[in-house]
Design an enzyme around this catalytic site. Structure first.
Site, PDB file in Angstrom:
ATOM      1  N   ARG A 116      84.799 -12.720 142.493  1.00 24.45           N
ATOM      2  CA  ARG A 116      85.110 -14.112 142.888  1.00 24.45           C
ATOM      3  C   ARG A 116      84.042 -14.624 143.827  1.00 24.45           C
ATOM      4  O   ARG A 116      83.382 -13.861 144.514  1.00 24.45           O
ATOM      5  CB  ARG A 116      86.468 -14.170 143.597  1.00 24.45           C
ATOM      6  N   LYS A 181      90.349  -3.034 149.736  1.00 27.34           N
ATOM      7  CA  LYS A 181      90.480  -3.599 148.396  1.00 27.34           C
ATOM      8  C   LYS A 181      90.477  -2.501 147.331  1.00 27.34           C
ATOM      9  O   LYS A 181      89.578  -1.667 147.278  1.00 27.34           O
ATOM     10  CB  LYS A 181      89.320  -4.563 148.148  1.00 27.34           C
ATOM     11  N   ARG A 314      91.251 -15.155 155.719  1.00 27.55           N
ATOM     12  CA  ARG A 314      90.892 -14.087 156.665  1.00 27.55           C
ATOM     13  C   ARG A 314      92.040 -13.975 157.665  1.00 27.55           C
ATOM     14  O   ARG A 314      92.613 -14.995 158.059  1.00 27.55           O
ATOM     15  CB  ARG A 314      89.640 -14.442 157.471  1.00 27.55           C
TER      16      ARG A 314
HETATM   17  C1  BTN Z   1      87.092 -10.185 142.808  1.00 25.57           C
HETATM   18  O1  BTN Z   1      86.058 -10.567 143.346  1.00 25.57           O
HETATM   19  O2  BTN Z   1      88.040  -9.786 143.489  1.00 25.57           O
HETATM   20  C2  BTN Z   1      87.236 -10.221 141.315  1.00 25.57           C
HETATM   21  C3  BTN Z   1      86.647  -8.996 140.679  1.00 25.57           C
HETATM   22  C4  BTN Z   1      86.818  -8.970 139.166  1.00 25.57           C
HETATM   23  C5  BTN Z   1      86.069  -7.823 138.545  1.00 25.57           C
HETATM   24  C6  BTN Z   1      86.391  -7.690 137.088  1.00 25.57           C
HETATM   25  S1  BTN Z   1      85.766  -6.177 136.406  1.00 25.57           S
HETATM   26  C7  BTN Z   1      86.160  -6.732 134.805  1.00 25.57           C
HETATM   27  C8  BTN Z   1      85.788  -8.184 134.745  1.00 25.57           C
HETATM   28  N1  BTN Z   1      84.395  -8.352 134.402  1.00 25.57           N
HETATM   29  C9  BTN Z   1      83.696  -8.890 135.391  1.00 25.57           C
HETATM   30  O3  BTN Z   1      82.477  -9.130 135.365  1.00 25.57           O
HETATM   31  N2  BTN Z   1      84.496  -9.141 136.446  1.00 25.57           N
HETATM   32  C10 BTN Z   1      85.875  -8.774 136.162  1.00 25.57           C
END
Ligand code: BTN
Length: 324
Positions: A116, A181, A314
Site C-alpha cells: 500500500r 505486521k 499511527r
Molecule cells: C500492504 O502494504 O500492506 C499490502 C501488501 C500486499 C502484498 C501482496 S503480495 C501479493 C500481492 N501482489 C503484490 O504485488 N502485492 C500483493
C-alpha cells in the site's frame, strides 16, 4: 527448475548423479541449473564434495494440483509461478488478456511486490504467500464497498484456524500480531466504475520467513509466532475457501453485516491515534468502522468518518498501547 527444486525440497543431500538421472540431464547441467536458482531465485544451496547438493533450509513448494483439487468446488482457475514481478500485476495483465475469471495467481517469489501507499512488499522465494485473486464485478464499484476490510476478516479467520489466535486487524487492512505486521492486503481496480469492473485482491502473508534485512517495518511471520513451519499449500487453500465464503455473504448483505465482527478483531478500537492523510495529520480516538468500512474517529468531541486508500493510522502513544 521447479522439478529440480522439488527433488531437493526435503533439505537432505542428493547427488548430482541421482538428480541428473531423475531429470534426464548431465551432472554439469544440474550444477548449472542450481547456480541459476541461486542467482535468479535467491535460493541458498550447499554443495559438498562426495555428498552432492542440498537446500540450506528445507522448503515446501506450492503445488498447483493440490491447491486446484482443494478449491475444485469454487470454480476458480489457479496458476502457480516460480517468480513474477508482482502477482497483482500479473492478475491485472490476465484480466486485460480476457482470461477466465475468477483467477488465482500464486508465486514462489515476487521481484517487485507491491504494498500500500507505494511501498515495496518483500517477497523471498518459497517462504511466504503471494496471493492475487482476479474477479469480475457486475454493477459497478459500489459492490466493492468494504471489500478490502472483509478480506482482512478472511485472513484473520484463516490464521485463527491454524493456531495464530492473537492476530488482529489495524484499519483499513493490516494484519498484526503484537504490533508487528504479519500480512497485508492490496486491492487494485480496473474497468468501468459504473458498470462492469474488475478487482484484484492481493494478499501477502509472512509464513515461513525467519529473517529479512529488507523489510522496513516491524514484522513477524506465522512460523515465528508458533515455532514451526507451515505447509503453504494448506494455508492458501484455507484462505481461498474462507475468502470465498465471506465474498458470497458480502454480495448478499454488504459490509454492514460484518461491521461488528470487524470491530471485534480491530486491535486499535478505542486507541488514541493520528490519521495521516497526505500532508495532513488528524488526531482522534478510534470509534470503529461504518457500514461501508470507512473509519469512524472521534475528533474534537465529534464523530468524523474517513475513507480512502492513501490513509494510514499511527498510535499516538505506542508504549501505553503496547503495555495493555
Ligand atoms: C500492504 O502494504 O500492506 C499490502 C501488501 C500486499 C502484498 C501482496 S503480495 C501479493 C500481492 N501482489 C503484490 O504485488 N502485492 C500483493
Amino acid at each position: 527448475m521447479r522439478t529440480l527444486l522439488k527433488l531437493l525440497e526435503d533439505g537432505e543431500f542428493h547427488s548430482g548423479e541421482v538428480l541428473g538421472a531423475a531429470l534426464g540431464i548431465s551432472r554439469a547441467a544440474v550444477w548449472k541449473k542450481l547456480q541459476q536458482a541461486q542467482a535468479e531465485l535467491g535460493v541458498e544451496i550447499h554443495k559438498v564434495r562426495g555428498r552432492g547438493y542440498r537446500l540450506a533450509r528445507p522448503v515446501c513448494l506450492l503445488d498447483a494440483e493440490s491447491i486446484a483439487a482443494a478449491l475444485s468446488e469454487l470454480g476458480w482457475s489457479v496458476r502457480v509461478y516460480d517468480t513474477l514481478g508482482s502477482t497483482n500485476a500479473e492478475a491485472m495483465r490476465l484480466i486485460d488478456a480476457e482470461s477466465s475469471l475468477p483467477l488465482l495467481i500464486l508465486s514462489e517469489q515476487q521481484t517487485a511486490g507491491r504494498g500500500r501507499r507505494g511501498r515495496k512488499w518483500i517477497s523471498p522465494f518459497g517462504e511466504n504467500i503471494y496471493f492475487s485473486l482476479a474477479l469480475r464485478i457486475d454493477g459497478g464499484m459500489r459492490q466493492l464497498e468494504g471489500l478490502s476490510l472483509l478480506v482482512g476478516l478472511a485472513v484473520i479467520k484463516t490464521l485463527k484456524e491454524v493456531g495464530i489466535a492473537s492476530a488482529g486487524l489495524k484499519w483499513p487492512n493490516d494484519i498484526l500480531v503484537n504490533h508487528q505486521k504479519l500480512a497485508g492486503i492490496l486491492l487494485e481496480l480496473t474497468g468501468d466504475p459504473a458498470d462492469v469492473c474488475y478487482v484484484v485482491i492481493g494478499v501477502g502473508i509472512n509464513v515461513n520467513m525467519l529473517t529479512s534485512i529488507e523489510v522496513d517495518q516491524s514484522w513477524t511471520a506465522m512460523c515465528l509466532e508458533t515455532g514451526f513451519a507451515f505447509d503453504r499449500n494448506l494455508v492458501v487453500s484455507a484462505l481461498a475457501l474462507n475468502l470465498d465464503g465471506y465474498m458470497h455473504a458480502h454480495k448478499i448483505h454488504g459490509f454492514a453485516a460484518f461491521q461488528e465482527e470487524w470491530e471485534r478483531s480491530h486491535l486499535w478500537q478505542g486507541a488514541e491515534v493520528t490519521l495521516l492523510a497526505g500532508h495532513a495529520e488528524i488526531q482522534g480516538i478510534v470509534l470503529g468502522v461504518d457500514p461501508t468500512g470507512a473509519l469512524r474517529l472521534e475528533v474534537g468531541g465529534q464523530e468524523k468518518v474517513f475513507s480512502g486508500g492513501e490513509l494510514s493510522l499511527r498510535l499516538r502513544n505506542p508504549l501505553k498501547d503496547a503495555l495493555q
